[in-house]
Design a protein around this motif. Sequence first.
Motif, PDB file in Angstrom:
ATOM      1  N   UNK A  16     -40.787 -30.402 -37.088  1.00 29.40           N
ATOM      2  CA  UNK A  16     -39.572 -29.586 -37.233  1.00 29.40           C
ATOM      3  C   UNK A  16     -39.362 -29.155 -38.686  1.00 29.40           C
ATOM      4  N   UNK A  17     -39.659 -30.057 -39.604  1.00 29.59           N
ATOM      5  CA  UNK A  17     -39.480 -29.719 -41.017  1.00 29.59           C
ATOM      6  C   UNK A  17     -40.391 -28.562 -41.414  1.00 29.59           C
ATOM      7  N   UNK A  18     -41.635 -28.581 -40.897  1.00 25.58           N
ATOM      8  CA  UNK A  18     -42.571 -27.494 -41.211  1.00 25.58           C
ATOM      9  C   UNK A  18     -42.118 -26.174 -40.615  1.00 25.58           C
ATOM     10  N   UNK A  19     -41.453 -26.241 -39.462  1.00 27.25           N
ATOM     11  CA  UNK A  19     -41.076 -25.023 -38.746  1.00 27.25           C
ATOM     12  C   UNK A  19     -39.701 -24.487 -39.142  1.00 27.25           C
ATOM     13  N   UNK A  20     -39.054 -25.156 -40.100  1.00 33.75           N
ATOM     14  CA  UNK A  20     -37.667 -24.812 -40.419  1.00 33.75           C
ATOM     15  C   UNK A  20     -37.553 -23.441 -41.077  1.00 33.75           C
ATOM     16  N   UNK A  21     -38.459 -23.131 -42.010  1.00 38.60           N
ATOM     17  CA  UNK A  21     -38.467 -21.797 -42.629  1.00 38.60           C
ATOM     18  C   UNK A  21     -39.411 -20.922 -41.808  1.00 38.60           C
ATOM     19  N   UNK A  22     -38.885 -19.833 -41.266  1.00 40.91           N
ATOM     20  CA  UNK A  22     -39.651 -18.976 -40.372  1.00 40.91           C
ATOM     21  C   UNK A  22     -40.474 -17.945 -41.146  1.00 40.91           C
ATOM     22  N   UNK A  23     -41.618 -17.564 -40.561  1.00 40.20           N
ATOM     23  CA  UNK A  23     -42.436 -16.494 -41.131  1.00 40.20           C
ATOM     24  C   UNK A  23     -41.824 -15.143 -40.757  1.00 40.20           C
ATOM     25  N   UNK A  24     -42.306 -14.088 -41.400  1.00 37.93           N
ATOM     26  CA  UNK A  24     -41.860 -12.725 -41.065  1.00 37.93           C
ATOM     27  C   UNK A  24     -42.061 -12.454 -39.577  1.00 37.93           C
ATOM     28  N   UNK A  25     -43.253 -12.837 -39.098  1.00 33.10           N
ATOM     29  CA  UNK A  25     -43.612 -12.630 -37.697  1.00 33.10           C
ATOM     30  C   UNK A  25     -42.628 -13.354 -36.769  1.00 33.10           C
ATOM     31  N   UNK A  26     -42.321 -14.591 -37.107  1.00 34.18           N
ATOM     32  CA  UNK A  26     -41.380 -15.361 -36.275  1.00 34.18           C
ATOM     33  C   UNK A  26     -39.992 -14.727 -36.275  1.00 34.18           C
ATOM     34  N   UNK A  27     -39.583 -14.214 -37.423  1.00 36.41           N
ATOM     35  CA  UNK A  27     -38.258 -13.579 -37.506  1.00 36.41           C
ATOM     36  C   UNK A  27     -38.219 -12.326 -36.639  1.00 36.41           C
ATOM     37  N   UNK A  30     -27.426 -32.699 -45.217  1.00 36.47           N
ATOM     38  CA  UNK A  30     -27.722 -32.477 -46.629  1.00 36.47           C
ATOM     39  C   UNK A  30     -28.854 -31.455 -46.808  1.00 36.47           C
ATOM     40  N   UNK A  31     -29.356 -30.895 -45.704  1.00 36.80           N
ATOM     41  CA  UNK A  31     -30.456 -29.929 -45.778  1.00 36.80           C
ATOM     42  C   UNK A  31     -30.092 -28.764 -46.700  1.00 36.80           C
ATOM     43  N   UNK A  32     -31.011 -28.424 -47.621  1.00 40.00           N
ATOM     44  CA  UNK A  32     -30.784 -27.280 -48.505  1.00 40.00           C
ATOM     45  C   UNK A  32     -31.216 -26.012 -47.760  1.00 40.00           C
ATOM     46  N   UNK A  33     -30.301 -25.063 -47.665  1.00 38.11           N
ATOM     47  CA  UNK A  33     -30.567 -23.814 -46.960  1.00 38.11           C
ATOM     48  C   UNK A  33     -31.511 -22.938 -47.802  1.00 38.11           C
ATOM     49  N   UNK A  34     -32.512 -22.355 -47.129  1.00 35.44           N
ATOM     50  CA  UNK A  34     -33.497 -21.521 -47.835  1.00 35.44           C
ATOM     51  C   UNK A  34     -33.652 -20.176 -47.144  1.00 35.44           C
ATOM     52  N   UNK A  35     -34.126 -19.207 -47.869  1.00 35.77           N
ATOM     53  CA  UNK A  35     -34.490 -17.926 -47.258  1.00 35.77           C
ATOM     54  C   UNK A  35     -35.517 -18.165 -46.151  1.00 35.77           C
ATOM     55  N   UNK A  36     -35.356 -17.453 -45.047  1.00 33.56           N
ATOM     56  CA  UNK A  36     -36.292 -17.584 -43.935  1.00 33.56           C
ATOM     57  C   UNK A  36     -35.806 -18.541 -42.859  1.00 33.56           C
ATOM     58  N   UNK A  37     -34.762 -19.297 -43.154  1.00 37.32           N
ATOM     59  CA  UNK A  37     -34.207 -20.162 -42.096  1.00 37.32           C
ATOM     60  C   UNK A  37     -33.387 -19.312 -41.132  1.00 37.32           C
ATOM     61  N   UNK A  41     -17.410 -18.294 -30.714  1.00 41.02           N
ATOM     62  CA  UNK A  41     -18.104 -17.042 -31.063  1.00 41.02           C
ATOM     63  C   UNK A  41     -19.357 -17.448 -31.820  1.00 41.02           C
ATOM     64  N   UNK A  42     -20.488 -17.008 -31.327  1.00 46.00           N
ATOM     65  CA  UNK A  42     -21.761 -17.485 -31.886  1.00 46.00           C
ATOM     66  C   UNK A  42     -22.723 -16.333 -32.122  1.00 46.00           C
ATOM     67  N   UNK A  43     -23.296 -16.325 -33.319  1.00 47.45           N
ATOM     68  CA  UNK A  43     -24.386 -15.405 -33.621  1.00 47.45           C
ATOM     69  C   UNK A  43     -25.509 -16.174 -34.287  1.00 47.45           C
ATOM     70  N   UNK A  44     -26.697 -15.611 -34.194  1.00 46.78           N
ATOM     71  CA  UNK A  44     -27.820 -16.158 -34.944  1.00 46.78           C
ATOM     72  C   UNK A  44     -27.944 -15.382 -36.250  1.00 46.78           C
ATOM     73  N   UNK A  45     -28.191 -16.103 -37.335  1.00 47.94           N
ATOM     74  CA  UNK A  45     -28.382 -15.440 -38.630  1.00 47.94           C
ATOM     75  C   UNK A  45     -29.724 -15.849 -39.223  1.00 47.94           C
ATOM     76  N   UNK A  46     -30.261 -14.977 -40.075  1.00 47.21           N
ATOM     77  CA  UNK A  46     -31.452 -15.326 -40.854  1.00 47.21           C
ATOM     78  C   UNK A  46     -31.068 -15.232 -42.320  1.00 47.21           C
ATOM     79  N   UNK A  47     -31.548 -16.179 -43.125  1.00 52.19           N
ATOM     80  CA  UNK A  47     -31.270 -16.138 -44.558  1.00 52.19           C
ATOM     81  C   UNK A  47     -32.286 -15.210 -45.226  1.00 52.19           C
ATOM     82  N   UNK A  48     -31.762 -14.179 -45.879  1.00 54.09           N
ATOM     83  CA  UNK A  48     -32.636 -13.211 -46.571  1.00 54.09           C
ATOM     84  C   UNK A  48     -31.993 -12.810 -47.888  1.00 54.09           C
ATOM     85  N   UNK A  49     -32.781 -12.778 -48.952  1.00 52.62           N
ATOM     86  CA  UNK A  49     -32.233 -12.492 -50.282  1.00 52.62           C
ATOM     87  C   UNK A  49     -31.005 -13.344 -50.556  1.00 52.62           C
ATOM     88  N   UNK A  50     -31.131 -14.574 -50.113  1.00 57.08           N
ATOM     89  CA  UNK A  50     -30.105 -15.592 -50.350  1.00 57.08           C
ATOM     90  C   UNK A  50     -28.842 -15.448 -49.487  1.00 57.08           C
TER      91      UNK A  50
END
Lengths: 340, 340
Positions: free
Chosen positions: B106-117, B301-308, B326-335
């Motif tokens: 799960x830790x490896x899969x936490x930051x998604x690739x462009x393709x996954x996004x 305590x997880x630090x949020x990163x671009x790509x999550x 109310x729920x949406x999915x978000x992707x972190x991009x450019x912080x």
Amino acid sequence: MDYIVFKNENALYWECNYSCDNAIFLKLGSDRYFITDGRYTIDAKESVKDANVITTNDLLLKVIELLKKHKIKKITIDPKEWDILSYKRLKDSVRTKIKFKPNFSHLKRMVKSEKEIELLQKAVIIGKKSFKKIAKEILKDPNRDEYSLNFMAESILRDFGKRDISFEPILAISENAAKPHAMPTNRVLKKGDLILLDAGVKYKRYCSDRTRTAFFDGEELNFKYKQKFSNSLIQKAYDTVLKAHDKAIKKARSGMKAKEIDKIARDVIEKAGFGKYFVHSTGHGVGLDIHEMPYISSKSETIIEDGMVFTIEPGIYIEGEFGIRIEDMVVMQNSRAKIL
Amino acid sequence: MDYIVFKNENALYWECNYSCDNAIFLKLGSDRYFITDGRYTIDAKESVKDANVITTNDLLLKVIELLKKHKIKKITIDPKEWDILSYKRLKDSVRTKIKFKPNFSHLKRMVKSEKEIELLQKAVIIGKKSFKKIAKEILKDPNRDEYSLNFMAESILRDFGKRDISFEPILAISENAAKPHAMPTNRVLKKGDLILLDAGVKYKRYCSDRTRTAFFDGEELNFKYKQKFSNSLIQKAYDTVLKAHDKAIKKARSGMKAKEIDKIARDVIEKAGFGKYFVHSTGHGVGLDIHEMPYISSKSETIIEDGMVFTIEPGIYIEGEFGIRIEDMVVMQNSRAKIL
């Protein structure tokens, strides 16, 4: 025997008439505990029978406290149920000797009570009626692919959202039926095809399981035993499977080993020259779990007893051509197998 | 790091583009192995990428042989994935040091690739369209109970058998929406009710997740953000949830701890006096699993990163009265958090 049931829903339900996705059951002498978290307090207090309901954020800590409080010397767990992390924590926190007994809950549930047999019988009857409805529905509009046919079958089995099913039904056409666990494709049903339907429903959490293989002549379709195929190889294979099914049910006796029942069916198929195409076991127990003990396989040494409920489901699968399976659930009564 | 992925379908798929219900993946230096049984030989050889496919009846024995053959000194496993029985067998058969690393996959899969996004974005779009269709379908025949409404919603989400869904949808009416994981009942929809719909679909195995709460005035219904309720308490709660949702998305930044994002949403709801009715976390990661890391909870305590990629889904639940989420999915991009 003192024991712990660890987060296994059907085993929890069997012990105390209630389950949820985060609970541990503990039997210590005559004391019985159902430990869960706050989300389930109300439901658990309403439904749990013959056990004290304890609500906590840390289920395993409560188990540890109870083992210490009762000064338990030895406790039995199923090592297949526990992840390493939880087990290590338990082991490192108590002096209790932890005894491994794989499948102990399944072993207890293998012989069904009268009440359980009644529930299984009801599930089977509902499942049987669903097969009739599915045949009717196919005839209304046969020109559909497996995706659509499977979805329709599932909708009927689920009574359009009002009922649980034992598993995702398998409705496979001709060559796709050659995979025992076929996934639906865009293959469209046509005249002269064979249809394999393997499906079950739940009644008060107890499962049914049934398979029929039928010939679709473009006009008629039924899921009865008697089938007439246009292809003589398919007909021969079908008659062989039906004979294996009938003989295994007729000759099964309490006191036999499970593997002896498997052999009765397997011998019929081997004798007819289809031996290598019967690629799975003859059957499996059915109860709260769709697959449970006894397993009717060529290796199973389990002694068959009155009250056991299991499937008889021989099959013949020829890759790229067709697959045939006929399955019924039986209960052992007065030493003989009775079809439910 | 050398490691084993033990029978976890999504983790297996992530490693080598294929999974089945009985397989182990092994990474030893630059050698990668996908070990499964004979039922899956053909499919695995066709689909597995960047790994040697090995077929065997005894998967763990093959793992043991490979660890010995390669003289592996240290191997990492996720202790949450392994049952005790399998682990003991492994440990007792090799000299390799077995290192526990919970959630390593799960830790490896936490930051998604462009393709996954991209795949997640497609899943979200399909999910969004399904919400529109469901609203339309409710309006066609609103006089239905939750069983029927849920079944209809699921049928649309599944495209009548052609698509997988992320989870069984939740379509709950007014007081039944007060349970965050409501099960359908025979409660019939009527004018003036609130409808909570929480649902998602899969696109190439990647999940979507979305919740809307809408007012049904007997005539119209839509799952947009803007809603007008006849009851002022419900309106206040709705506006509060929407404000918490908007603010958490607007203020989320890469580099923050997950719990800081949770706090942004929680503070809005507490300030409005609904604090004790927001009974769950603000969100969770989404990918191949519908619930995965990072968890946007008050303790994370997880630090949020671009790509999550994760959900923002504040809610207010008043028992016996109503529930709003109310729920949406978000992707972190450019912080920053961008709604998918």
